[in-house]
Design an enzyme around this catalytic site. Structure first.
Site, short mmCIF file in Angstrom:
data_model
loop_
_atom_site.label_atom_id
_atom_site.label_comp_id
_atom_site.label_asym_id
_atom_site.label_seq_id
_atom_site.Cartn_x
_atom_site.Cartn_y
_atom_site.Cartn_z
N ARG A 1 -47.65 87.60 60.35
CA ARG A 1 -47.20 87.10 59.05
C ARG A 1 -45.72 86.74 59.25
NH1 ARG A 1 -50.59 91.66 57.23
NH2 ARG A 1 -52.40 90.77 56.18
N THR B 1 -60.62 85.90 56.24
CA THR B 1 -60.10 87.17 55.73
C THR B 1 -61.28 88.03 55.33
OG1 THR B 1 -59.05 88.25 53.82
CG2 THR B 1 -59.68 85.96 53.51
N ILE B 2 -61.17 89.33 55.59
CA ILE B 2 -62.30 90.19 55.22
C ILE B 2 -62.38 90.39 53.71
CG2 ILE B 2 -62.28 91.43 57.43
CD1 ILE B 2 -61.08 93.85 55.79
N ASP B 3 -61.31 90.02 52.98
CA ASP B 3 -61.27 90.31 51.54
C ASP B 3 -62.16 89.42 50.68
OD1 ASP B 3 -59.55 92.39 51.92
OD2 ASP B 3 -57.74 91.26 51.44
N GLY C 1 -53.98 88.52 58.12
CA GLY C 1 -54.79 89.61 58.68
C GLY C 1 -55.94 89.05 59.53
N ASP D 1 -61.49 86.70 49.14
CA ASP D 1 -60.79 86.46 47.87
C ASP D 1 -60.31 85.02 47.69
OD1 ASP D 1 -58.95 86.61 49.87
OD2 ASP D 1 -57.54 87.89 48.81
N ASP E 1 -54.87 83.08 51.85
CA ASP E 1 -54.07 82.24 50.94
C ASP E 1 -52.61 82.12 51.35
OD1 ASP E 1 -53.60 84.85 50.27
OD2 ASP E 1 -53.67 84.54 48.10
N GLY E 2 -52.03 83.16 51.97
CA GLY E 2 -50.64 83.10 52.44
C GLY E 2 -50.50 81.98 53.47
N MET F 1 -61.07 98.56 51.90
CA MET F 1 -59.99 97.57 51.77
C MET F 1 -60.22 96.62 50.60
SD MET F 1 -58.45 96.51 55.41
CE MET F 1 -57.20 97.53 56.16
N GLY F 2 -59.15 95.98 50.21
CA GLY F 2 -59.18 95.03 49.09
C GLY F 2 -57.97 95.27 48.23
N ARG F 3 -56.84 94.68 48.66
CA ARG F 3 -55.57 94.89 47.97
C ARG F 3 -55.61 94.32 46.56
NH1 ARG F 3 -51.14 93.24 51.93
NH2 ARG F 3 -52.51 91.47 51.90
N ARG G 1 -63.61 78.88 68.94
CA ARG G 1 -64.55 78.28 69.90
C ARG G 1 -65.18 77.01 69.32
NH1 ARG G 1 -70.16 78.95 70.32
NH2 ARG G 1 -71.03 78.92 72.43
N GLN H 1 -62.28 98.57 59.26
CA GLN H 1 -63.02 97.49 58.57
C GLN H 1 -62.64 96.11 59.08
OE1 GLN H 1 -63.12 98.70 54.04
NE2 GLN H 1 -61.41 99.70 55.05
N ALA I 1 -73.97 103.78 45.96
CA ALA I 1 -72.87 104.67 45.53
C ALA I 1 -73.08 105.08 44.07
CB ALA I 1 -71.54 103.95 45.68
N ARG J 1 -63.80 115.72 48.92
CA ARG J 1 -63.20 115.19 50.15
C ARG J 1 -62.85 113.72 49.94
NH1 ARG J 1 -63.28 119.84 50.90
NH2 ARG J 1 -63.87 121.04 52.74
O1 F6P Z 1 -57.16 91.61 55.70
C1 F6P Z 1 -56.91 91.84 54.33
C2 F6P Z 1 -56.42 93.21 54.16
O2 F6P Z 1 -57.39 93.92 54.82
C3 F6P Z 1 -56.20 93.84 52.79
O3 F6P Z 1 -57.35 94.25 52.12
C4 F6P Z 1 -55.26 94.99 53.14
O4 F6P Z 1 -54.56 95.47 52.09
C5 F6P Z 1 -54.39 94.34 54.14
O5 F6P Z 1 -55.18 93.38 54.80
C6 F6P Z 1 -53.71 95.25 55.11
O6 F6P Z 1 -53.25 94.52 56.19
P1 F6P Z 1 -52.05 94.89 57.16
O7 F6P Z 1 -52.18 96.33 57.49
O8 F6P Z 1 -52.25 94.00 58.32
O9 F6P Z 1 -50.79 94.59 56.40
#
Ligand code: F6P
Length: 322
Positions: A72, A126-128, A11, A130, A103-104, A170-172, A21, A254, A187, A246
């Protein structure tokens, strides 16, 4: 080592361009050449490679996404795909690689290195947030700020209508974005994959707030074990059908946008460190920052070990959410 390749994979994340750069300019400083590989491992297999000099990376430091594109690749995980990639790298005289990704990406690098002895250094992008071996990954700070801006806006309308909002971020597999934005936005509840979600006590809390005439904001990490915002909201709605509810799923907004100053500086520090360590003969490691100091972690560890949520921040949420 005369010529290094750089690519982005997995991602995209804000700060990747600033990092490309930094890699190109560091290599140039040390009188080495850089080849940009397009579309990650896919481009390696297809031979999509372009020379990158200092001028080619002008005016990209502030741009989100990645000028090298990303993908990917399933084919890369096959013996044939890896062989093709290796032959293309050799054809371009590339004798070391910088991989910017998650990590992938690093798992792919480990296998490739075992087969073809191609030196690799990784940069966490990665924005996660992790990855084990760094306090922050490229793009996380920007994603948190983008998400926070959106939540602040939703709070305005939620308060005006006395509504309950479920906001999915986000955050799988990890709740870092949810935890940071939950605390920063004030929150009322934060639901994370790392902690158990108790719908009963959530309902109690929301009922209590409703009685007080208050709106409520619940931040839900997409990977929360009770389901994302849609499922959680449905479970709550069963118990509180009268509540004006809602749901907002913030999604890929994000991932985009201009990187924050923090992400640009992180990109510069990691880009320089990764390039110099590759040129000095290091391999199989990810460059990261721990307690504001450069740290190198083996790919194996960066992929296998989990980056736990900050206990202190978790404790803060208990006191701040009412
Ligand atoms: O970049 C990480 C991430 O944002 C995860 O939190 C999210 O589940 C995933 O990527 C979704 O990515 P894509 O839509 O590119 O499969």
């Amino acid at each position: 080592m005369k010529r290094i390749g750089v690519f982005t994979s997995g991602g995209d994340a804000p700060g990747m361009n600033a990092c490309i750069r930094a890699v190109v300019r560091t290599a140039h400083f040390h009188k080495k050449q850089v080849i940009g590989i397009l579309h990650g491992f896919d481009g390696m297999i297809k031979g999509q490679m372009v020379p990158l000099g200092p001028n080619d990376v002008s005016n990209i430091i502030h741009r989100g996404g990645t000028i090298l594109k990303t993908a990917r690749s399933k084919e890369f995980m096959t013996a044939v795909g890896m062989r093709k990639a290796y032959e293309n790298l050799k054809r371009h005289d590339i004798d070391g690689l910088i991989a910017i990704g998650g990590d992938g990406t690093f798992k792919g690098c480990v296998e490739f290195n075992q087969k073809f002895k191609m030196p690799f250094i990784g940069i966490p992008g990665t924005i996660d947030n992790d990855l084990f071996g760094t306090d922050f990954t490229l793009g996380f700070d920007t994603a948190v700020n983008t998400t926070l801006e959106a939540i602040d806006k939703i709070k305005d309308t939620a308060a005006s209508h006395d509504r309950l909002f479920f906001i999915e971020v986000m955050g799988r597999d990890t709740g870092y974005i949810a935890l940071y934005t939950g605390i920063a936005s004030g929150a009322d509840e934060i639901l994370l994959p790392e902690t158990k979600t108790d719908i009963g006590s959530l309902v109690k809390l929301l009922k209590h707030r409703q009685k007080q005439g208050k709106s409520s904001i619940v931040i839900v990490a997409e990977g929360d074990e009770a389901g994302g915002a849609l499922k959680t909201a449905a479970k709550v709605k069963e118990k509180l059908p009268e509540m004006d509810t809602r749901i907002t799923i913030l999604g890929h907004i994000q991932r985009g946008g201009s990187p924050t100053a923090n992400d640009r500086i992180l990109a510069a520090r990691l880009g320089v460190a990764a390039t110099e360590s590759l040129l000095n003969g290091q391999s199989g490691k990810m460059a990261g920052m721990i307690n504001n100091q450069l740290a190198f972690t083996s790919f194996e560890k960066a992929c296998k070990a989990r980056s736990p949520l900050d206990r202190d921040l978790l404790r803060i949420t208990e006191m701040m959410t009412t």
